[in-house]
Scaffold this active site. Structure first.
Site, PDB file in Angstrom:
ATOM      1  N   TYR A  19       0.840  -1.201   0.000  1.00  0.00           N
ATOM      2  CA  TYR A  19       0.000   0.000   0.000  1.00  0.00           C
ATOM      3  C   TYR A  19       0.878   1.255   0.000  1.00  0.00           C
ATOM      4  O   TYR A  19       0.657   2.192  -0.779  1.00  0.00           O
ATOM      5  CB  TYR A  19      -0.943  -0.011   1.211  1.00  0.00           C
ATOM      6  CG  TYR A  19      -1.681   1.281   1.393  1.00  0.00           C
ATOM      7  CD1 TYR A  19      -2.730   1.626   0.547  1.00  0.00           C
ATOM      8  CD2 TYR A  19      -1.321   2.178   2.397  1.00  0.00           C
ATOM      9  CE1 TYR A  19      -3.401   2.832   0.690  1.00  0.00           C
ATOM     10  CE2 TYR A  19      -1.983   3.383   2.553  1.00  0.00           C
ATOM     11  CZ  TYR A  19      -3.021   3.710   1.701  1.00  0.00           C
ATOM     12  OH  TYR A  19      -3.671   4.906   1.829  1.00  0.00           O
ATOM     13  N   GLU A  41     -10.993   4.652   5.158  1.00  0.00           N
ATOM     14  CA  GLU A  41     -10.470   5.522   6.233  1.00  0.00           C
ATOM     15  C   GLU A  41     -11.501   5.663   7.339  1.00  0.00           C
ATOM     16  O   GLU A  41     -11.157   5.641   8.519  1.00  0.00           O
ATOM     17  CB  GLU A  41     -10.087   6.899   5.672  1.00  0.00           C
ATOM     18  CG  GLU A  41      -8.866   6.900   4.800  1.00  0.00           C
ATOM     19  CD  GLU A  41      -7.544   6.673   5.526  1.00  0.00           C
ATOM     20  OE1 GLU A  41      -7.521   6.634   6.773  1.00  0.00           O
ATOM     21  OE2 GLU A  41      -6.525   6.527   4.833  1.00  0.00           O
ATOM     22  N   TRP A  49      -4.819   0.824  10.612  1.00  0.00           N
ATOM     23  CA  TRP A  49      -4.901   0.799   9.160  1.00  0.00           C
ATOM     24  C   TRP A  49      -4.547  -0.585   8.638  1.00  0.00           C
ATOM     25  O   TRP A  49      -5.101  -1.066   7.658  1.00  0.00           O
ATOM     26  CB  TRP A  49      -4.006   1.886   8.580  1.00  0.00           C
ATOM     27  CG  TRP A  49      -4.121   2.054   7.105  1.00  0.00           C
ATOM     28  CD1 TRP A  49      -3.110   1.961   6.199  1.00  0.00           C
ATOM     29  CD2 TRP A  49      -5.305   2.349   6.339  1.00  0.00           C
ATOM     30  NE1 TRP A  49      -3.599   2.176   4.926  1.00  0.00           N
ATOM     31  CE2 TRP A  49      -4.944   2.417   4.991  1.00  0.00           C
ATOM     32  CE3 TRP A  49      -6.647   2.560   6.680  1.00  0.00           C
ATOM     33  CZ2 TRP A  49      -5.855   2.679   3.970  1.00  0.00           C
ATOM     34  CZ3 TRP A  49      -7.556   2.817   5.669  1.00  0.00           C
ATOM     35  CH2 TRP A  49      -7.164   2.879   4.331  1.00  0.00           C
TER      36      TRP A  49
END
Length: 189
Positions: A19, A41, A49
């Protein structure tokens, strides 16, 4: 071959590294991608995350690959079914926010021509390069994320507080917060 250095937060997990290397802080103008990242998010609120990225495929399957129109038209029954899906974070408010956010995106698209036009108008289409020397210099929010958050809330978006919005602006490339020693830091986009 040159050694790759990354921002510290991305090290130690293959999904996080991918990512970081392929998406994070890379300017995007694709409405579907922007919508996906907005909801991921929001799903992260109170979680890591890393957890969300590891469930990303589940989110894509549950929400029609984040097709905005399909998500805007989800029925209450479909949302209840999604809430029971173990492949995602089963938080009722976060799941329902996907439909709410899809409807808000559609309204923004009508007004601005695209969701990307809306998101990028806050910086006059410019990437904000913070030129950080180390991860510890990265704020959790700033004046821009406060302003964007306030505007998004006014437009009916959910899970768009200033901290979430700051992370989102990084995710879609409006902010470049790669540290200067990171191999993926590019000055001057």
């Amino acid at each position: 071959m040159e050694e790759v250095t990354r921002c510290n937060w991305a090290n130690g997990d293959a999904v996080m590294m991918a990512y970081h290397d392929e998406e994070w802080c890379q300017p995007s103008y694709d409405d579907t991608y922007l919508f996906e990242l907005l909801n991921l998010e929001g799903a992260q609120a109170g979680l890591s995350w890393r957890t969300i990225l590891h469930k990303r495929a589940g989110y894509r399957d549950a929400f029609f690959q984040f097709d905005i129109s399909a998500c805007a038209n989800l029925t209450d029954e479909e949302l209840e079914e999604i809430i029971s899906n173990g492949a995602i974070i089963r938080n009722k408010a976060k799941v329902k926010a996907v439909r709410t956010n899809a409807i808000a995106v559609q309204k923004v698209q009508e007004e601005f021509g695209s969701f990307a036009n809306y998101m990028w108008h806050f910086t006059d289409e410019l990437v904000i390069d913070h030129q950080l020397k180390e991860d510890s210099e990265m704020p959790s929010k700033d004046e821009l994320s406060e302003r964007v958050s306030k505007d998004m809330k006014k437009r009916g978006f959910k899970f768009v507080g200033p901290v979430i919005v700051y992370s989102y602006l990084q995710a879609i490339g409006v902010l470049n917060d790669h540290v200067k020693t990171c191999s993926f830091y590019k000055k001057g986009h």
